[in-house]
Design an enzyme around this catalytic site. Sequence first.
Site, PDB file in Angstrom:
ATOM      1  N   ASN A  64      35.871  37.823  31.793  1.00 30.50           N
ATOM      2  CA  ASN A  64      35.403  36.434  31.906  1.00 30.50           C
ATOM      3  C   ASN A  64      34.438  36.205  33.069  1.00 30.50           C
ATOM      4  O   ASN A  64      33.538  35.379  32.980  1.00 30.50           O
ATOM      5  CB  ASN A  64      36.583  35.463  31.977  1.00 30.50           C
ATOM      6  CG  ASN A  64      37.521  35.732  33.128  1.00 30.50           C
ATOM      7  OD1 ASN A  64      37.695  36.881  33.543  1.00 30.50           O
ATOM      8  ND2 ASN A  64      38.133  34.690  33.646  1.00 30.50           N
ATOM      9  N   LYS A  87      37.896  49.974  37.036  1.00 29.54           N
ATOM     10  CA  LYS A  87      37.723  49.973  35.588  1.00 29.54           C
ATOM     11  C   LYS A  87      37.442  48.542  35.134  1.00 29.54           C
ATOM     12  O   LYS A  87      38.351  47.721  35.044  1.00 29.54           O
ATOM     13  CB  LYS A  87      38.972  50.497  34.878  1.00 29.54           C
ATOM     14  CG  LYS A  87      38.774  50.609  33.367  1.00 29.54           C
ATOM     15  CD  LYS A  87      40.088  50.450  32.632  1.00 29.54           C
ATOM     16  CE  LYS A  87      39.834  50.057  31.189  1.00 29.54           C
ATOM     17  NZ  LYS A  87      39.144  48.763  31.061  1.00 29.54           N
ATOM     18  N   ALA A  89      36.075  45.602  32.295  1.00 28.31           N
ATOM     19  CA  ALA A  89      36.314  45.406  30.868  1.00 28.31           C
ATOM     20  C   ALA A  89      35.254  46.115  30.047  1.00 28.31           C
ATOM     21  O   ALA A  89      34.060  46.081  30.376  1.00 28.31           O
ATOM     22  CB  ALA A  89      36.326  43.919  30.540  1.00 28.31           C
ATOM     23  N   GLU A  90      35.684  46.728  28.940  1.00 31.88           N
ATOM     24  CA  GLU A  90      34.738  47.446  28.077  1.00 31.88           C
ATOM     25  C   GLU A  90      33.735  46.492  27.440  1.00 31.88           C
ATOM     26  O   GLU A  90      32.621  46.889  27.093  1.00 31.88           O
ATOM     27  CB  GLU A  90      35.485  48.188  26.959  1.00 31.88           C
ATOM     28  CG  GLU A  90      36.530  49.177  27.425  1.00 31.88           C
ATOM     29  CD  GLU A  90      37.825  48.503  27.821  1.00 31.88           C
ATOM     30  OE1 GLU A  90      38.145  47.438  27.266  1.00 31.88           O
ATOM     31  OE2 GLU A  90      38.512  49.028  28.710  1.00 31.88           O
ATOM     32  N   SER A 141      45.904  39.230  32.321  1.00 30.92           N
ATOM     33  CA  SER A 141      47.019  38.499  31.748  1.00 30.92           C
ATOM     34  C   SER A 141      48.336  38.829  32.442  1.00 30.92           C
ATOM     35  O   SER A 141      48.500  39.909  33.030  1.00 30.92           O
ATOM     36  CB  SER A 141      47.143  38.808  30.250  1.00 30.92           C
ATOM     37  OG  SER A 141      47.611  40.129  30.056  1.00 30.92           O
ATOM     38  N   GLU A 162      46.398  38.984  40.181  1.00 33.38           N
ATOM     39  CA  GLU A 162      45.925  37.620  39.898  1.00 33.38           C
ATOM     40  C   GLU A 162      45.987  37.456  38.395  1.00 33.38           C
ATOM     41  O   GLU A 162      45.150  37.982  37.656  1.00 33.38           O
ATOM     42  CB  GLU A 162      44.498  37.432  40.442  1.00 33.38           C
ATOM     43  CG  GLU A 162      44.044  35.995  40.472  1.00 33.38           C
ATOM     44  CD  GLU A 162      43.208  35.618  39.261  1.00 33.38           C
ATOM     45  OE1 GLU A 162      43.771  34.982  38.343  1.00 33.38           O
ATOM     46  OE2 GLU A 162      42.025  35.960  39.229  1.00 33.38           O
ATOM     47  N   LEU A 163      46.997  36.706  37.932  1.00 34.62           N
ATOM     48  CA  LEU A 163      47.307  36.664  36.509  1.00 34.62           C
ATOM     49  C   LEU A 163      46.966  35.302  35.904  1.00 34.62           C
ATOM     50  O   LEU A 163      46.189  34.546  36.471  1.00 34.62           O
ATOM     51  CB  LEU A 163      48.789  37.016  36.319  1.00 34.62           C
ATOM     52  CG  LEU A 163      49.232  38.319  37.026  1.00 34.62           C
ATOM     53  CD1 LEU A 163      50.704  38.582  36.801  1.00 34.62           C
ATOM     54  CD2 LEU A 163      48.390  39.499  36.568  1.00 34.62           C
ATOM     55  N   CYS A 196      40.775  31.395  34.615  1.00 34.95           N
ATOM     56  CA  CYS A 196      42.217  31.336  34.890  1.00 34.95           C
ATOM     57  C   CYS A 196      42.629  30.046  35.587  1.00 34.95           C
ATOM     58  O   CYS A 196      43.756  29.587  35.434  1.00 34.95           O
ATOM     59  CB  CYS A 196      42.645  32.539  35.735  1.00 34.95           C
ATOM     60  SG  CYS A 196      42.511  34.125  34.886  1.00 34.95           S
TER      61      CYS A 196
END
Length: 392
Positions: A64, A87, A89-90, A141, A162-163, A196
């Site tokens: 995001n 890593k 996000a793809e 998440s 950080e969810l 978030c």
Amino acid sequence: MTLEQGKTLTESTLEFSIVAETLEWNAAEALRANGRIIPARTRGARQMVVMQPLGPVAAFTPWNFPGVLPARKIATALAAGCTVVIKPAEETPASTIGIAQALQDAGLPAGTLNVVFGVPGDVSSHLIRSDIIRKVHFTGSTEVGRRLATLAAEGLKPCTLELGGHAPVLVFDDADLDTTVATCVQGKIRNAGQVCTCPTRFIVQEGIYEAFVRRYGEAMDRIVVGPGVDPASQMGALANRRRRDAVEEMVSEAISQGGRLVAGGNRGDRGDLQGTFWRPTLIADVPRSARAMNVEPFGPLALATRFSTVEEALMEANRLPYGLAGYAFTRSAATAVTVADELQVGGVGINTFAVSQIEAPFGGVKDSGYGVEGGHEGIEAFMHPRYVHHVT
């Protein structure tokens, strides 16, 4: 960023300016990552606290905010003296690769920053279980955060998590309605609601409830939705079909349970606009049983309910297990203090949604994670205070 993620060029440009500021601020703050001298118990002794880097960090970021979130983790770890394996996000790899290339061009030593891709579960398991990694930093998440925390616990490795969130917004009768509505619209459409800390549950005092709902709905209907590369677009597409379908399902379910559709509620498709677009949507009088009232929509969906007393508003705001951010709009200093004290969240915004800034700690409580990033507290999270007692 716009082509990969869908946000407008204006938002992407702003995000990369924050990336640069994040790197600059942490570089400067590294000079102030100080320890301390403790008054010695005996003559001729020195008692010191020396801040030491934890070691190599495994960092994982979502799609995001493909620039800011990697930059936070990279810059803070480097400022603490740690190397990083990140890593991203793809779905949004280009921004992180661009940051890494810029740092390499600027002279960052080889091996200090490493960018990897692959099957998320395989990569995270391999990195976290490695004896080399000494710290885990994840944004994403709650479900995935629990799994990564479990992996890290096997090696007694500290985490910053950080969810997810489901931010409540308490709007009191004394709020400036014009400013509040304008601020709430901008807060909701930012990144198409894929934030978030995004305001979602608008808990409005009954004296202004109908006026707020009407004006908020009218303002949302005026938002121009379109391709992010179009300068006229005020809100771009959702990042993928999963998000669009999830929002559509939540909207339908909330209406079926008695919610009143005030604005939006459709994909916004027209002859020249096809894809993962969704109109900013406001649903009023949403029952607590609706799924969207309990699960983060992560899209441009606002839900409105009413309250009468401060106690009632706080009870509803704190009802969910999430605690990342919470907000209030009021002109009463007493109300603002009460809300700031009683909201069970990591960050509180009074008459603003700006609760994540470089110079301040940012993180959640309850199911929204633990640990912070940002501020000197964020750098300290990558360091260990070593105690040195020297007797001559």
